[in-house]
Design a protein around this motif. Structure first.
Motif, PDB file in Angstrom:
ATOM      1  N   UNK A  70     -14.632   6.427  27.236  1.00  0.00           N
ATOM      2  CA  UNK A  70     -15.951   7.671  26.831  1.00  0.00           C
ATOM      3  C   UNK A  70     -15.341   7.129  25.001  1.00  0.00           C
ATOM      4  N   UNK A  71     -13.745   6.612  24.873  1.00  0.00           N
ATOM      5  CA  UNK A  71     -13.261   6.852  23.224  1.00  0.00           C
ATOM      6  C   UNK A  71     -14.349   5.269  23.040  1.00  0.00           C
ATOM      7  N   UNK A  72     -14.433   4.185  23.952  1.00  0.00           N
ATOM      8  CA  UNK A  72     -15.133   2.976  23.829  1.00  0.00           C
ATOM      9  C   UNK A  72     -16.354   2.935  23.606  1.00  0.00           C
ATOM     10  N   UNK A  73     -17.251   3.586  24.244  1.00  0.00           N
ATOM     11  CA  UNK A  73     -18.741   3.734  24.425  1.00  0.00           C
ATOM     12  C   UNK A  73     -18.614   4.372  22.646  1.00  0.00           C
ATOM     13  N   UNK A  74     -18.128   5.833  22.246  1.00  0.00           N
ATOM     14  CA  UNK A  74     -18.173   6.243  21.443  1.00  0.00           C
ATOM     15  C   UNK A  74     -17.879   5.106  20.228  1.00  0.00           C
ATOM     16  N   UNK A  75     -17.395   4.542  20.486  1.00  0.00           N
ATOM     17  CA  UNK A  75     -16.691   3.299  19.298  1.00  0.00           C
ATOM     18  C   UNK A  75     -17.912   1.995  18.905  1.00  0.00           C
ATOM     19  N   UNK A  76     -18.491   1.938  19.933  1.00  0.00           N
ATOM     20  CA  UNK A  76     -19.588   0.968  20.442  1.00  0.00           C
ATOM     21  C   UNK A  76     -20.339   1.545  19.881  1.00  0.00           C
ATOM     22  N   UNK A  77     -21.151   2.761  19.641  1.00  0.00           N
ATOM     23  CA  UNK A  77     -22.077   3.123  19.600  1.00  0.00           C
ATOM     24  C   UNK A  77     -21.858   3.297  17.435  1.00  0.00           C
ATOM     25  N   UNK A  78     -23.041   2.647  17.236  1.00  0.00           N
ATOM     26  CA  UNK A  78     -23.039   2.690  15.203  1.00  0.00           C
ATOM     27  C   UNK A  78     -23.099   4.304  15.206  1.00  0.00           C
ATOM     28  N   UNK A  79     -22.686   4.735  13.573  1.00  0.00           N
ATOM     29  CA  UNK A  79     -23.121   5.833  13.996  1.00  0.00           C
ATOM     30  C   UNK A  79     -23.145   6.460  14.812  1.00  0.00           C
ATOM     31  N   UNK A  80     -22.180   6.781  15.211  1.00  0.00           N
ATOM     32  CA  UNK A  80     -21.764   8.088  16.368  1.00  0.00           C
ATOM     33  C   UNK A  80     -21.532   9.815  16.330  1.00  0.00           C
ATOM     34  N   UNK A  81     -20.555   9.661  15.114  1.00  0.00           N
ATOM     35  CA  UNK A  81     -19.917  10.557  14.305  1.00  0.00           C
ATOM     36  C   UNK A  81     -19.771  11.196  13.322  1.00  0.00           C
ATOM     37  N   UNK A  82     -21.040   9.974  12.751  1.00  0.00           N
ATOM     38  CA  UNK A  82     -21.154  10.277  11.039  1.00  0.00           C
ATOM     39  C   UNK A  82     -22.413  11.301  10.982  1.00  0.00           C
ATOM     40  N   UNK A  83     -22.635  11.923   9.826  1.00  0.00           N
ATOM     41  CA  UNK A  83     -22.919  12.238   9.203  1.00  0.00           C
ATOM     42  C   UNK A  83     -24.766  11.816   9.093  1.00  0.00           C
ATOM     43  N   UNK A  84     -25.930  12.644   9.496  1.00  0.00           N
ATOM     44  CA  UNK A  84     -27.123  12.227   9.790  1.00  0.00           C
ATOM     45  C   UNK A  84     -27.413  11.092   8.702  1.00  0.00           C
TER      46      UNK A  84
END
Ligand SMILES: [Zn+2]
Ligand SMILES: [Zn+2]
Length: 88
Positions: A70-84
């Motif tokens: 899950x850590x890898x897929x979270x990093x793979x998704x661009x902007x996943x944790x960024x504000x809208x």
């Protein structure tokens, strides 16, 4: 009148709401056990991936624990944790 501890029969039982009829030694022992179980509960939460429930491999400050996948897929998704506003 001296109250006796219901656990160890020592004189000097306290009159606290929750620890009624227990002496200070047994209260301290009981508190220790409760703290230990709370600590273990927190530890098991921190060791479980927040996404899929597998054992967590990564821990971050102020972020939920994740397993390796899950850590890898979270990093793979661009902007996943960024504000809208900051997403592409
Ligand atoms: Zn006692
Ligand atoms: Zn996971």
């Amino acid at each position: 009148m001296t109250r006796r501890c219901v656990i160890c029969n020592h004189a000097g039982a306290l009159e606290l709401p929750y620890w009624e009829n227990m002496c200070v030694f047994c209260v301290a022992y009981g508190l220790n056990l409760r703290l230990e179980s709370i600590r273990l509960g927190i530890k098991s939460v921190l060791q479980t991936c927040a996404n899929c429930g597998r054992p967590a491999a990564y821990l971050w400050v102020n972020r939920l624990p994740l397993c390796g996948r899950c850590a890898e897929s979270a990093e793979a998704e661009p902007g996943g944790e960024l504000p809208a506003g900051l997403q592409a």
